[in-house]
Design a protein around this motif. Sequence first.
Motif, mmCIF file in Angstrom:
data_model
loop_
_atom_site.group_PDB
_atom_site.id
_atom_site.type_symbol
_atom_site.label_atom_id
_atom_site.label_comp_id
_atom_site.label_asym_id
_atom_site.label_seq_id
_atom_site.Cartn_x
_atom_site.Cartn_y
_atom_site.Cartn_z
ATOM 1 N N UNK A 133 0.807 -1.218 0.000
ATOM 2 C CA UNK A 133 0.000 0.000 0.000
ATOM 3 C C UNK A 133 0.843 1.273 0.000
ATOM 4 N N UNK A 134 2.044 1.199 0.575
ATOM 5 C CA UNK A 134 2.832 2.414 0.780
ATOM 6 C C UNK A 134 4.081 2.503 -0.096
ATOM 7 N N UNK A 135 4.767 1.390 -0.311
ATOM 8 C CA UNK A 135 6.020 1.426 -1.054
ATOM 9 C C UNK A 135 5.748 1.301 -2.549
ATOM 10 N N UNK A 136 6.494 2.069 -3.302
ATOM 11 C CA UNK A 136 6.324 2.058 -4.752
ATOM 12 C C UNK A 136 7.429 1.213 -5.378
ATOM 13 N N UNK A 137 7.040 0.117 -6.000
ATOM 14 C CA UNK A 137 7.989 -0.730 -6.705
ATOM 15 C C UNK A 137 7.258 -1.413 -7.845
ATOM 16 N N UNK A 138 8.022 -1.861 -8.824
ATOM 17 C CA UNK A 138 7.438 -2.434 -10.022
ATOM 18 C C UNK A 138 6.696 -3.734 -9.688
ATOM 19 N N UNK A 139 5.482 -3.845 -10.187
ATOM 20 C CA UNK A 139 4.697 -5.056 -10.004
ATOM 21 C C UNK A 139 3.909 -5.106 -8.707
ATOM 22 N N UNK A 140 3.814 -3.981 -7.992
ATOM 23 C CA UNK A 140 3.113 -3.981 -6.705
ATOM 24 C C UNK A 140 1.633 -4.315 -6.877
ATOM 25 N N UNK A 141 0.989 -3.693 -7.860
ATOM 26 C CA UNK A 141 -0.440 -3.960 -8.062
ATOM 27 C C UNK A 141 -0.683 -5.410 -8.481
ATOM 28 N N UNK A 142 0.168 -5.911 -9.377
ATOM 29 C CA UNK A 142 0.008 -7.304 -9.814
ATOM 30 C C UNK A 142 0.224 -8.259 -8.651
#
Length: 281
Positions: free
Chosen positions: A100-109
């Motif tokens: 929910x807080x950290x931004x990294x590639x593939x988080x939503x997936x």
Amino acid sequence: MVQNRSALNRFLTGALPTLIFLILVLLPFYIMAIVSFKSLQQFTNLDDNPWIVTQFTLGHYIYLFKNTLFATWTLNSAIVSVVATVISLAFSILAGYALARLRFRGANALGWIIFVTYLVPQTLLFLPLTNVISIFHLTNTRWALILTYPTILIPFSTWLLMGYFRGIPRELEQAAMIDGATRLQAMWRVVLPLALPGILSAGIFAFTLSWNEYIYALTFINSAGLKTIPVGVTTELIRGDTNFWGPLMAGALLGSVPVALLYSFFVDYFVAGMTAGAVKG
């Protein structure tokens, strides 16, 4: 006339559906209660009223505690449920916060994959998990349940907490970090207290599912002294074509009490957590 019609509409749209719902929900508990207090003579008397207790007895409860290991099953259920819930919450909080807080590639997936994992039925998982439990020599131990229950608890709890964490303003954490707090300190001191309703909601869900779980407990546990309530009551009180209905209903009723008490004390937090997790983010 208008007032009467308005009162009738409120009854038909509010009170009547609520009453029907309560009857449907409470009827099984009422049946369990009256059966557990009926004497054997009333069971065999076909002319007796089946909806009331005319010959009261506590013999079924005495039989349950004297002739079975119900107290041990209750202790096993409590230990397994509490430890599995604590483990699941620890991982779910960290995973939900990161997604929910950290931004990294593939988080939503990754978030969707975690939720889809929860949808996999236990009837497909218990066979491969049996091999895993056997490899680690955990068969017929409480650890077999403690370590497998999180596989069905963590995905949903993580998904629920993701929605709740996203509803907490980022500015609160950023202000704490500007004042010198680390990311973990900001999470511990700022985010978690605000996310308490969601955490309690996830905890109630995890505890309830662990307390009532049947398939894993039936598969991984063989010894009567290590069984949980759902497995112990059904396997020890249902023998072939013989059902000990009085003790069986007494065990089912007593097994429902801890969960009912848990919901009654934390119902406000549970509703708040489920609602927030469903609509925020």
